[in-house]
Design an enzyme around this catalytic site. Sequence first.
Site, PDB file in Angstrom:
ATOM      1  N   PHE A 147      42.644  40.646  27.418  1.00  0.00           N
ATOM      2  CA  PHE A 147      43.637  40.702  28.136  1.00  0.00           C
ATOM      3  C   PHE A 147      44.063  39.417  27.789  1.00  0.00           C
ATOM      4  CE2 PHE A 147      40.850  37.926  30.008  1.00  0.00           C
ATOM      5  CZ  PHE A 147      41.839  37.072  30.195  1.00  0.00           C
TER       6      PHE A 147
ATOM      7  N   LYS B   4      44.685  50.968  23.072  1.00  0.00           N
ATOM      8  CA  LYS B   4      44.724  50.881  24.672  1.00  0.00           C
ATOM      9  C   LYS B   4      44.661  49.307  24.833  1.00  0.00           C
ATOM     10  CE  LYS B   4      42.062  50.261  27.203  1.00  0.00           C
ATOM     11  NZ  LYS B   4      42.338  49.407  28.806  1.00  0.00           N
TER      12      LYS B   4
ATOM     13  N   GLU C 188      45.008  46.580  30.502  1.00  0.00           N
ATOM     14  CA  GLU C 188      45.557  46.440  31.451  1.00  0.00           C
ATOM     15  C   GLU C 188      46.054  45.567  32.482  1.00  0.00           C
ATOM     16  OE1 GLU C 188      42.421  46.621  31.047  1.00  0.00           O
ATOM     17  OE2 GLU C 188      40.935  47.908  32.881  1.00  0.00           O
ATOM     18  N   ARG C 189      46.057  44.721  32.499  1.00  0.00           N
ATOM     19  CA  ARG C 189      46.301  43.200  33.173  1.00  0.00           C
ATOM     20  C   ARG C 189      47.445  42.415  32.025  1.00  0.00           C
ATOM     21  NH1 ARG C 189      43.586  43.854  35.340  1.00  0.00           N
ATOM     22  NH2 ARG C 189      41.134  44.279  36.268  1.00  0.00           N
TER      23      ARG C 189
ATOM     24  N   SER D   8      34.735  41.221  26.611  1.00  0.00           N
ATOM     25  CA  SER D   8      33.554  40.604  27.358  1.00  0.00           C
ATOM     26  C   SER D   8      32.078  41.465  26.336  1.00  0.00           C
ATOM     27  CB  SER D   8      33.160  41.137  28.842  1.00  0.00           C
ATOM     28  OG  SER D   8      33.303  42.831  28.555  1.00  0.00           O
TER      29      SER D   8
ATOM     30  N   CYS E  17      38.150  33.628  23.313  1.00  0.00           N
ATOM     31  CA  CYS E  17      36.988  33.113  23.038  1.00  0.00           C
ATOM     32  C   CYS E  17      36.378  32.393  22.274  1.00  0.00           C
ATOM     33  CB  CYS E  17      36.496  34.424  22.912  1.00  0.00           C
ATOM     34  SG  CYS E  17      37.428  35.384  20.522  1.00  0.00           S
TER      35      CYS E  17
ATOM     36  N   GLU F 121      29.671  33.044  30.125  1.00  0.00           N
ATOM     37  CA  GLU F 121      30.207  32.735  29.507  1.00  0.00           C
ATOM     38  C   GLU F 121      31.359  32.818  31.026  1.00  0.00           C
ATOM     39  OE1 GLU F 121      32.854  36.006  27.495  1.00  0.00           O
ATOM     40  OE2 GLU F 121      33.776  34.436  25.882  1.00  0.00           O
TER      41      GLU F 121
HETATM   42  P1  NAD Z   1      36.943  43.362  29.331  1.00  0.00           P
HETATM   43  O1  NAD Z   1      35.872  43.515  28.387  1.00  0.00           O
HETATM   44  O2  NAD Z   1      37.073  43.129  30.590  1.00  0.00           O
HETATM   45  O3  NAD Z   1      37.926  44.349  28.795  1.00  0.00           O
HETATM   46  C1  NAD Z   1      38.303  44.494  27.619  1.00  0.00           C
HETATM   47  C2  NAD Z   1      38.921  45.881  27.386  1.00  0.00           C
HETATM   48  O4  NAD Z   1      37.825  46.808  27.261  1.00  0.00           O
HETATM   49  C3  NAD Z   1      39.903  46.696  28.304  1.00  0.00           C
HETATM   50  O5  NAD Z   1      41.001  47.186  27.257  1.00  0.00           O
HETATM   51  C4  NAD Z   1      39.802  47.574  29.554  1.00  0.00           C
HETATM   52  O6  NAD Z   1      39.890  47.976  29.944  1.00  0.00           O
HETATM   53  C5  NAD Z   1      37.889  47.406  28.476  1.00  0.00           C
HETATM   54  N1  NAD Z   1      37.200  47.981  29.377  1.00  0.00           N
HETATM   55  C6  NAD Z   1      36.846  47.126  30.125  1.00  0.00           C
HETATM   56  N2  NAD Z   1      35.692  47.781  31.545  1.00  0.00           N
HETATM   57  C7  NAD Z   1      35.393  49.148  30.446  1.00  0.00           C
HETATM   58  C8  NAD Z   1      34.571  50.452  30.707  1.00  0.00           C
HETATM   59  N3  NAD Z   1      33.177  50.032  31.826  1.00  0.00           N
HETATM   60  N4  NAD Z   1      34.676  51.149  29.814  1.00  0.00           N
HETATM   61  C9  NAD Z   1      35.372  51.155  28.910  1.00  0.00           C
HETATM   62  N5  NAD Z   1      36.169  50.215  28.884  1.00  0.00           N
HETATM   63  C10 NAD Z   1      36.332  49.563  29.435  1.00  0.00           C
HETATM   64  O7  NAD Z   1      37.058  41.690  28.893  1.00  0.00           O
HETATM   65  P2  NAD Z   1      38.161  40.821  28.567  1.00  0.00           P
HETATM   66  O8  NAD Z   1      38.793  40.547  30.276  1.00  0.00           O
HETATM   67  O9  NAD Z   1      39.638  41.720  29.038  1.00  0.00           O
HETATM   68  O10 NAD Z   1      38.489  39.869  28.141  1.00  0.00           O
HETATM   69  C11 NAD Z   1      38.028  38.940  27.666  1.00  0.00           C
HETATM   70  C12 NAD Z   1      36.981  38.745  26.774  1.00  0.00           C
HETATM   71  O11 NAD Z   1      37.109  38.998  25.616  1.00  0.00           O
HETATM   72  C13 NAD Z   1      35.842  37.619  26.570  1.00  0.00           C
HETATM   73  O12 NAD Z   1      34.113  37.587  27.376  1.00  0.00           O
HETATM   74  C14 NAD Z   1      36.035  37.189  25.268  1.00  0.00           C
HETATM   75  O13 NAD Z   1      35.047  36.696  25.028  1.00  0.00           O
HETATM   76  C15 NAD Z   1      36.287  37.890  24.826  1.00  0.00           C
HETATM   77  N6  NAD Z   1      36.745  38.118  23.504  1.00  0.00           N
HETATM   78  C16 NAD Z   1      36.518  38.275  22.186  1.00  0.00           C
HETATM   79  C17 NAD Z   1      37.383  38.112  21.292  1.00  0.00           C
HETATM   80  C18 NAD Z   1      36.010  37.983  19.727  1.00  0.00           C
HETATM   81  O14 NAD Z   1      37.000  37.877  18.317  1.00  0.00           O
HETATM   82  N7  NAD Z   1      34.932  37.900  19.810  1.00  0.00           N
HETATM   83  C19 NAD Z   1      38.637  37.695  20.676  1.00  0.00           C
HETATM   84  C20 NAD Z   1      39.330  38.056  22.090  1.00  0.00           C
HETATM   85  C21 NAD Z   1      38.910  38.039  23.295  1.00  0.00           C
END
Ligand code: NAD
Length: 499
Positions: free
Chosen positions: A149, A173, A176-177, A226, A281, A384
Amino acid sequence: MKELGHFINGKLVSGTSGRFDDVFNPATGEVQYQCPMASAAETTDAIEKAAAAQPAWGATNPQKRARVMMKMVALMNRDMDKLAEALSREHGKTIPDAKGDLQRGLEVVEYCIGAPQMLKGEFTDSAGPGIDMYSMRQPLGVVGSIMPFNFPAMMPLWHVGPALACGNAVVLKPSERDPSVPLMLAELFVEAGLPEGVFQVVNGDKEAVDTILDSEIIQGVSFVGSTPIAQYIYSRATANGKRAQCFGGAKNHMIVMPDADLDQAADALVGAGFGAAGERCMAISVAVPVGEETADKLIEKLIPRIEKLKVGPYTAGDDVDLGPVVTAASKERILGLIQSGVDQGATLVVDNRDFKLQGYEDGFFVGAHLFDHVTPDMDIYKQEIFGPVLSTVRADSYEDALKLAMDHEYGNGTAIFTRDGDTARDFASRVNIGMVGINVPIPVPLAYHTFGGWKKSMFGDLNQHGPDSFKFYTRTKTVTSRWPSGIKEGGEFNFKAMD
Ligand code: NAD
């Protein structure tokens, strides 16, 4: 209530699963859209349609594909204000920050204009007698992108741009936020000349994601989010024989040496710690001053800077420093972690736990917080937080500070502030972290370099954007070629009588 849709074969279509998720305006706490959650059948249909569209796109010459990227840059610039407003309304970040999100994505699209150059193969003339050898970089086919998101424009563009430029079809994909901007970008790509079906946007949750991961059509998966989900996606995608690059969470340390310019360091920490409400991140979430005197002086400089930060909605104008966090659940989690820091013995030097914004009481605002005397065993250090919370861990020496950053399970970014070139060089060389800033707090590499962390911040080997992305989104095929001797030896130019 307005329903969002999916973007399939060049058009917005309604969801048919009957399942929806709320998309909030984080500043007001109101639900503004219902986002459809695709069923497995809807996701499979999008993937199959992408597979039908991909061969013609893959066979389109790279220069023509690059022209779509060129046009996309122009269209994004044309619609910049509209895109930024939609982004801020769902994410909560300020308008200048939303434009930064768009701009850093756009820069990767600009980089992709170089696709013809990037996709040039290798050639060895006369590798053997009469034998030539050459390699081609060919698209994978259909790839999946599962995005977070926190950068709803930049993250999809970092993946969709190179994937398309390489001749793949993409099934995205989004989070969803905040799904509106990815849908708008898909429309712009079609306006830019991308054939229908080559870029599909499927909104959804685990059901859509798992369908992508298990699909035999999908050849590669990019994930950003994450760490636990990154690890899950990587395992499932690779177990299914796909290539995968999965980028996870972070805990970025900024080391402040006694010789650093402390005003500069304090300014950097405030921007990098609290910008976008800490939902980056590459946010700095841990300050590591070296020596008690440095720590005392740094805290003294940080307090007034943090206290005067203006928290507000994106609509309040340019003097707002940080907006709300993305959801009520996120706010609860952050406040819970702040409480755990107090309970576990850290000193909460700037305490805004009671922060309420008049007129926006239902918004997901969290005030800025500063902790001192944080230790590595505390939850606020290990996890985090992804919110406006800066933790200070005091180190006795440079070696202690370096060890602290190296021992943390995350390895996305880090920074050192010092006037000493030798220390900076030693740090950059030894630290086991993917991106390093020297007197630069958020060292996000530009489009023509690559972006990626180490340790639990990244699963896979090839990074995002830059040359790695062209490697990730293509397969190498190497041809060894020998032609039997032909007309050049056998050609007869004289009139020949029959034997
Ligand atoms: P998230 O892991 O909650 O969600 C990311 C994606 O995964 C979304 O599209 C979500 O729908 C999907 N998802 C969530 N749970 C799932 C499951 N159980 N099974 C399958 N798909 C699932 O992350 P977020 O809260 O949207 O984003 C924040 C995180 O992203 C932070 O940890 C941040 O550090 C990280 N981030 C990392 C980078 C990088 O390049 N390393 C860049 C941006 C963000």
